[in-house]
Design an enzyme around this catalytic site. Sequence first.
Site, PDB file in Angstrom:
ATOM      1  N   THR A 196       0.824  -1.216   0.000  1.00  0.00           N
ATOM      2  CA  THR A 196       0.000   0.000   0.000  1.00  0.00           C
ATOM      3  C   THR A 196       0.861   1.270   0.000  1.00  0.00           C
ATOM      4  OG1 THR A 196      -0.224   0.198   2.432  1.00  0.00           O
ATOM      5  CG2 THR A 196      -1.831  -1.193   1.270  1.00  0.00           C
ATOM      6  N   LEU A 242      -2.920   4.780  -0.289  1.00  0.00           N
ATOM      7  CA  LEU A 242      -4.360   4.530  -0.286  1.00  0.00           C
ATOM      8  C   LEU A 242      -4.554   3.041   0.031  1.00  0.00           C
ATOM      9  CD1 LEU A 242      -6.657   6.443  -0.623  1.00  0.00           C
ATOM     10  CD2 LEU A 242      -6.692   5.987  -3.066  1.00  0.00           C
ATOM     11  N   HIS A 243      -4.472   2.731   1.329  1.00  0.00           N
ATOM     12  CA  HIS A 243      -4.386   1.341   1.788  1.00  0.00           C
ATOM     13  C   HIS A 243      -5.574   0.462   1.362  1.00  0.00           C
ATOM     14  CE1 HIS A 243      -1.254   2.756   4.600  1.00  0.00           C
ATOM     15  NE2 HIS A 243      -2.095   3.671   5.024  1.00  0.00           N
ATOM     16  N   ASP A 244      -6.755   0.777   1.879  1.00  0.00           N
ATOM     17  CA  ASP A 244      -7.874  -0.175   1.837  1.00  0.00           C
ATOM     18  C   ASP A 244      -8.410  -0.500   0.442  1.00  0.00           C
ATOM     19  OD1 ASP A 244      -9.184   1.078   4.995  1.00  0.00           O
ATOM     20  OD2 ASP A 244      -7.659  -0.427   4.565  1.00  0.00           O
TER      21      ASP A 244
END
Length: 313
Positions: A196, A242-244
Amino acid sequence: MAVRKIIIDTDPGQDDAVAILLALASPEDIDLLGITAVAGNVPLELTAKNARIVCELAGRPDVKVFAGCDAPLTRKLVTAEHVHGKTGLDGPQLDDPKMQLQDQHGVDFIIDTLRREPAGTVTLCPIGPLTNIATAFQRAPDIIPRIQEIVLMGGAYFEVGNITPTAEFNIFVDPEAAKIVFGAGVPLTVMPLDVTHKALTTKPRIDAFRSMNSKVGDMVAAWTDFFERFDMEKYGSEGAPLHDPCTIAYLIEPQLFQGRQINVEIETESELTLGMTVADWWRVTDRPKNAMFMKDIDASGFYALLAARLARL
Ligand code: RIB
Ligand code: CA
């Protein structure tokens, strides 16, 4: 590719919000059976509220949103207002949601859905602490073999920690829950900080959201503008990870990601390294290879997918 039936388990969080929007913008790939909120970035009351705000932003007040667990299995809740702001969705001004929460507890929704749907047809996408998932496993172990796959955001190896020197936030908040999930034997795909942190919200990418001239585009630009300040100060990076949304993008275009099937264990004893995902990347042990641990991403392809899909909303 067949449409994936999924449950998103979430603690919105600006990046969670983008993940939910990406799922709702992709009906040809994703059938979102429901959203279960969990305490994490901010307390449960806010994560359950924020999930509904995002559904209404997408024009989808019909999506079923459930409140799940309000605290980790055994530990005191640790939150992340320093990253996400007091509301969890700081950045733009937001109205309270009109859509109601479902009466059923989120954990019971997970259990009932997995018992009802044909075995092997439902994917769980946890993008917050794993408390709801682990609680469901404890209450109803019969659902474990019925899960098609778990695609989660959490952990880190080469990138080490973001909330402590050694732990990533989602795992750190409830390491006992993570230990249960990583040890359950379910096909597990992990989006750690290693991948990520290569998906940064650079200015041209945020501008692409803003140039959509849509409420969704403006909101996502405002959320990423707010959310990135923490990482840019800490890492000196040119944007925020922008991890998720990496979890949902994987379900839509898995070829965007590369990783290895390895062993990953969770530290639950040491106060110094609590919540660390001990990833045997170099395969120096004979511990079971329980996770597809992602390390690389085609970041341009990821943002092209995001822009194309979010423009639909
Ligand atoms: O460490 C990143 C994770 O923690 C993301 O899921 C973010 O939303 C926060 O929950
Ligand atoms: Ca999250």
